[in-house]
Design an enzyme around this catalytic site. Structure first.
Site, short mmCIF file in Angstrom:
data_model
loop_
_atom_site.label_atom_id
_atom_site.label_comp_id
_atom_site.label_asym_id
_atom_site.label_seq_id
_atom_site.Cartn_x
_atom_site.Cartn_y
_atom_site.Cartn_z
N LYS A 118 0.87 -1.19 0.00
CA LYS A 118 0.00 0.00 0.00
C LYS A 118 0.90 1.22 0.00
O LYS A 118 2.01 1.19 0.55
CB LYS A 118 -0.90 0.01 1.24
N1 GLU Z 1 -7.26 -0.37 -2.82
C1 GLU Z 1 -8.06 -1.54 -2.92
C2 GLU Z 1 -8.11 -2.31 -1.62
O1 GLU Z 1 -7.93 -1.74 -0.58
C3 GLU Z 1 -7.67 -2.43 -4.11
C4 GLU Z 1 -6.30 -2.95 -4.14
C5 GLU Z 1 -5.96 -3.62 -5.46
O2 GLU Z 1 -6.82 -3.79 -6.31
O3 GLU Z 1 -4.79 -3.95 -5.61
O4 GLU Z 1 -8.42 -3.46 -1.58
#
Ligand code: GLU
Length: 428
Positions: A118
């Site tokens: 992230k």
């Molecule tokens: N940001 C989204 C989550 O928290 C998607 C992450 C992704 O698709 O890699 O799951």
């Protein structure tokens, strides 16, 4: 530069915990329910690395500002790091680290061949023009170029970023690499290698989780009332699908407040944040209530789908819903979780409920690698299948060990990760 990852193992009890504190506590608790090597749990409390970069931007008035960006890479034992990039003023190394841990569990619960990552930039996206957002994104992509890639770390949209942000990121990366590499990010527009259905996927999986929970507790969706906090992509898509499937959506909200109608709202008539930002209240209902009051409505299902830490020790006693389905990441604090459990409120955790986003990201990644596009019908069918499999895996743990849904989801995830770590071994 790579920052020193946060190392402290147990932090003092604090109501509004950071994502990292909550993620570590949840891991410790889950580990008590699984026969897992303690060395693996210790390793999982720490990210592999947290990259910190400075992202300079020339503003429209010619001045130069430098923003701080991060990419936390938690664990990649099962595959490339995977997870969103957020543009939000409160982005920090610690927050990204906690959120990257949740991505590791989310991908493992869904049995996807990914680890957890992230990142983001500490910036208020509302303070940027479109042109500034594009240039900031491109420079961020360049600063992260060495640590991302389709087989290393694959970012996606998150709070404050969208499909267009991903298209700019992919373009900047591809230009520098000298070839078009769509698989470096997911959540792109379909015209440049994105997947149909990706945008709606986190809301769709949240709706599926709500539907399955209602069914599990022997109720009928047509007799179910639902309140949704947040009318961005997750909240709006979940609300609209549940309404289409027969539920009565009595409240939806955005930052300004909530529409409330005990007879049910027409959620398709209320614009999402993307369609018309922060305009929920302009689309009339018999009553409007505050955003906090939405959480305390006497409904069957509550879907917090806005931001983290909204159900806390302060309001957990006032939550009147029987089932909470976490559309947002981390809406319930660790302390609130315990209170809800004692009160018999069932919480379907974020790492299962909103995992449709990363699941369709996986489909997108497969489509990019294979250079072919799936139809929307195929995407939705496979998402439904993946969700039902994950639901059944978690439900089996709930029943076998008498666990909460969150602990059960962690047990499923941790067992898969621990097995992969044990099989690969600790090198050297
Ligand atoms: N940001 C989204 C989550 O928290 C998607 C992450 C992704 O698709 O890699 O799951």
């Amino acid at each position: 530069m790579t920052t020193t990852p946060p190392t402290q193992e147990t932090e003092p009890e604090d109501e509004l915990d950071s994502a990292l504190v909550t993620a570590r506590r949840q891991l410790e608790r889950a580990a008590t329910h699984v026969d897992v090597d303690p060395g693996v749990v210790t390793r999982l409390k720490h990210p592999t690395r947290v990259e910190q970069v400075s992202v300079p931007l020339e503003r429209e008035d010619g001045s130069v500002e430098v923003f701080t960006g991060y990419r936390a890479q938690h664990d990649d034992v099962r595959g490339p790091y995977k997870g969103g990039l957020r543009f939000h003023p409160e982005v920090t190394a610690e927050e990204c680290t906690g959120l990257s841990m949740w991505m590791t569990w989310k991908c493992a619960v869904m049995d996807l061949p990914f680890g957890g990552g992230k990142g983001g930039i500490a910036v208020d996206p509302k303070s940027l023009t479109d042109d500034e957002t594009e240039r900031l994104t491109r420079r961020f992509a360049e600063e992260l170029r060495d640590v991302v890639g389709p087989t290393k770390d694959v970012p996606a949209p998150d709070m404050g970023t969208d499909a267009q942000t991903m298209a700019w990121f992919m373009d900047a990366y591809s230009m520098q690499q000298g070839e078009t590499i769509p698989g470096v990010v997911t959540g792109k527009p379909p015209v440049v290698g994105g997947s149909y259905g990706r945008e709606e996927a986190p809301g769709r999986s949240t709706a599926i989780a709500a539907r399955e929970a209602v069914d599990y507790y022997d109720r009928d969706l047509s007799e179910t009332t639902v309140a949704v906090q947040g009318f961005g992509s997750v909240g709006a898509n979940a609300a609209r699908l549940l309404e289409d499937w027969g539920a009565t959506i009595v409240a939806v909200s955005d930052v300004n407040g909530a529409l409330y109608d005990p007879d049910g709202l027409d959620t398709h008539a209320v614009p999402t944040h993307e369609e018309e930002p922060e305009a929920v209240l302009e689309h009339g209902a018999p009553e409007t209530i505050s955003n906090e009051d939405v959480l305390e409505l006497d409904v069957d299902v509550l879907i917090p789908a806005a931001v983290g830490n909204v159900i806390t020790a302060d309001n957990a006693d006032a939550i009147a819903a029987d089932i909470v389905v976490e559309g947002a990441n981390g809406p319930t604090t660790f302390a609130a979780d315990t209170i809800l459990d004692e009160r018999g409120v069932h919480v379907i955790p974020d790492i299962l409920a909103n995992a449709g986003g990363v699941t369709v990201s996986y489909f997108e990644w497969l489509q990019d690698i294979n250079r072919r596009q799936w139809s929307l019908e195929r995407v939705n069918e496979e998402l439904e299948e993946h969700m039902l499999e994950a639901w059944a895996d978690v439900r089996d743990e709930v029943e076998a060990k008498d666990l909460t849904w969150r602990d059960a989801a962690y047990v499923v995830a941790l067992s898969r990760i621990a097995e992969a770590k044990a099989t690969r071994g600790l090198w050297p």
